[in-house]
Design an enzyme around this catalytic site. Structure first.
Site, PDB file in Angstrom:
ATOM      1  CD  GLU A 128       1.466  -9.368  15.513  1.00 53.79           C
ATOM      2  OE1 GLU A 128       0.678  -9.229  16.468  1.00 53.79           O
ATOM      3  OE2 GLU A 128       1.167  -9.094  14.337  1.00 53.79           O
ATOM      4  CE  LYS A 152       5.189 -17.784  12.884  1.00 57.56           C
ATOM      5  NZ  LYS A 152       6.636 -18.087  13.013  1.00 57.56           N
ATOM      6  CE  LYS A 206       6.569 -16.944  17.194  1.00 60.46           C
ATOM      7  NZ  LYS A 206       7.438 -15.817  16.806  1.00 60.46           N
ATOM      8  CG  ASP A 258       8.082 -20.036  15.652  1.00 64.90           C
ATOM      9  OD1 ASP A 258       9.152 -19.433  15.493  1.00 64.90           O
ATOM     10  OD2 ASP A 258       6.983 -19.544  15.334  1.00 64.90           O
ATOM     11  N   GLY A 277       6.174 -21.773  11.648  1.00 66.56           N
ATOM     12  CA  GLY A 277       7.385 -22.526  11.957  1.00 66.56           C
ATOM     13  C   GLY A 277       8.553 -21.599  12.242  1.00 66.56           C
ATOM     14  NE  ARG A 309      -0.590  -0.072   4.997  1.00 66.11           N
ATOM     15  CZ  ARG A 309      -1.247  -0.084   6.143  1.00 66.11           C
ATOM     16  NH1 ARG A 309      -2.574  -0.090   6.127  1.00 66.11           N
ATOM     17  NH2 ARG A 309      -0.613  -0.096   7.291  1.00 66.11           N
ATOM     18  NE  ARG A 310       5.419   0.732   4.284  1.00 70.00           N
ATOM     19  CZ  ARG A 310       5.473  -0.561   4.596  1.00 70.00           C
ATOM     20  NH1 ARG A 310       5.631  -1.455   3.626  1.00 70.00           N
ATOM     21  NH2 ARG A 310       5.390  -0.963   5.845  1.00 70.00           N
ATOM     22  NE  ARG A 345       9.001  -8.085  14.243  1.00 67.14           N
ATOM     23  CZ  ARG A 345       8.745  -8.872  13.213  1.00 67.14           C
ATOM     24  NH1 ARG A 345       9.657  -9.008  12.257  1.00 67.14           N
ATOM     25  NH2 ARG A 345       7.596  -9.514  13.103  1.00 67.14           N
ATOM     26  CG  ASN A 346       8.112 -11.088  19.795  1.00 67.41           C
ATOM     27  OD1 ASN A 346       7.419 -10.174  20.216  1.00 67.41           O
ATOM     28  ND2 ASN A 346       7.811 -11.753  18.690  1.00 67.41           N
TER      29      ASN A 346
END
Length: 365
Positions: free
Chosen positions: A311, A129, A221, A274, A166, A59-60, A285-286
């Site tokens: 997330e 996720k 997770k 995972d 996964g 959409r960018r 990231r998490n």
């Protein structure tokens, strides 16, 4: 009497036309539509493009300009089989297989934009996720947060839905390193199509009919990985992290069991697989969020610096809202306090070191 006979004949002709079985395959000449140009969406694009034409929606507007100039987006060079599509409705009209790879927060907007275009003939294999919290329908006010498949079923006519999940770090997929995933769906044709689309010499694909379990494993997770990052930031060592991950696995399986899902799928790629990756890699990231919090950074600065959606933040908030009165999710509870109430990250250690229970593998009993 003759008129009755003719009416019955017309009725059965109508039934035969109206209820013609849907195809269990898709038109390969139409290509595959990937929705979302984040790092993971681009990784899936290049995987798919090794064997199939792919239409990528972003959409960018700046992505369109950049793609036309260099075929690059977010430092990723896209395969020659990838074309960029700026018209979402056109993408849905020209692709029978859609692969949304967007943050969970973006699904209400996406579904609202395409719900009049997509139909039961489409196949959807999402790669998200995360939970979706919706107040769009008064009948859903008391509903727990949706998974993506539940959201599509609630607000569209698409039913042949699946998820790819996964241990799939986008950076490693872009490098061409070996990896694998599972396609979860209640429909065998979705699993078959997913395997055909994604399988290659460097990407192994399995199948599962327990779609909800596959989705919940990928979602839950996320917050566990934040805690794993905290153990790394506190320099607790490999033994402590393994202890933490094992107790955390029991916790998320408890949540899944309460939602009517068995533990079996949590022992495969979408669950343990995972977890092993996202709880140990600085590319997660998490995990990185947890590490930075343990080093004294605050949530506001971490969110500000993050290009991609985290997330795990939303997962923790939703789990806290739904399960805060139970004593069976101590890790989620203390992580919520660490992230949102500024509790000392070291308090996580007390939780998994003081965990009680007669059995090691409680969730398998």
């Amino acid at each position: 009497m003759a008129n009755c006979g003719r009416k019955a004949c017309y009725f059965f002709i109508f039934i035969r036309i109206k209820w013609k079985p849907m195809s269990t395959t898709y038109n390969k000449d139409m290509g595959v539509g990937v929705i979302g140009a984040g790092k993971f969406g681009l990784a899936l694009c290049n995987l798919l493009a090794e064997k199939h034409p792919v239409k990528l929606y972003s959409r960018r507007q700046e992505d369109v300009v950049r793609f036309e100039a260099s075929r690059q987006l977010r430092d990723v060079t896209l395969h020659d089989n990838v074309t960029l599509e700026a018209d979402l409705e056109h993408l849905c009209n020209t692709c029978e297989v859609l692969i949304p790879a967007i943050p969970s927060d973006n699904y209400p907007e996406l579904v609202q934009a395409i719900q009049h275009v997509i139909n039961p003939g489409h196949f959807v294999i999402h790669a998200t996720k995360g939970f979706i919290q919706s107040n769009a329908n008064p009948d859903t006010q008391s509903h727990r947060p949706f998974t993506v498949s539940e959201y599509f079923e609630q607000f569209t006519t698409v039913r042949r839905i699946g998820m790819i999940a996964g241990p799939n770090l986008s950076h490693e997929i872009h490098q061409g390193l070996p990896a694998g995933a599972v396609i979860g769906s209640r429909f065998n044709e979705v699993i078959t199509i997913g395997k055909e689309l994604f399988s290659s010499d460097r990407f192994q694909v399995f199948g599962s009919n327990d779609l909800l379990a596959i989705e919940l494993a990928g979602i839950l997770k996320n917050y566990i990985a934040i805690g794993a990052g905290i153990t790394e930031g506190l320099k607790l060592g490999s033994n402590a992290r393994s202890l933490y991950i094992t107790r955390a696995l029991a916790e998320i399986i408890y949540i899944a069991n309460r939602l009517g899902v068995s533990s079996t799928s949590f022992l495969g790629l979408a669950g343990v697989g995972d977890l092993m990756t996202t709880c140990q890699s600085p590319l997660s990231r998490n995990f990185t969020v947890g590490y930075r919090i343990a080093k004294g950074e605050n949530i506001e600065s971490i969110i500000k610096d993050s290009i991609e959606t985290i997330e795990g933040f939303k997962t923790l908030k939703l789990i806290h809202n739904e399960w805060r009165y139970t004593s069976r999710i101590p890790i989620a509870q203390v992580l919520h306090e660490i992230l949102f109430d500024q509790k000392d990250p070291k308090s996580l250690v007390d939780v998994f070191m003081k965990a009680t229970g007669e059995n090691d593998v409680e969730f398998a009993l």
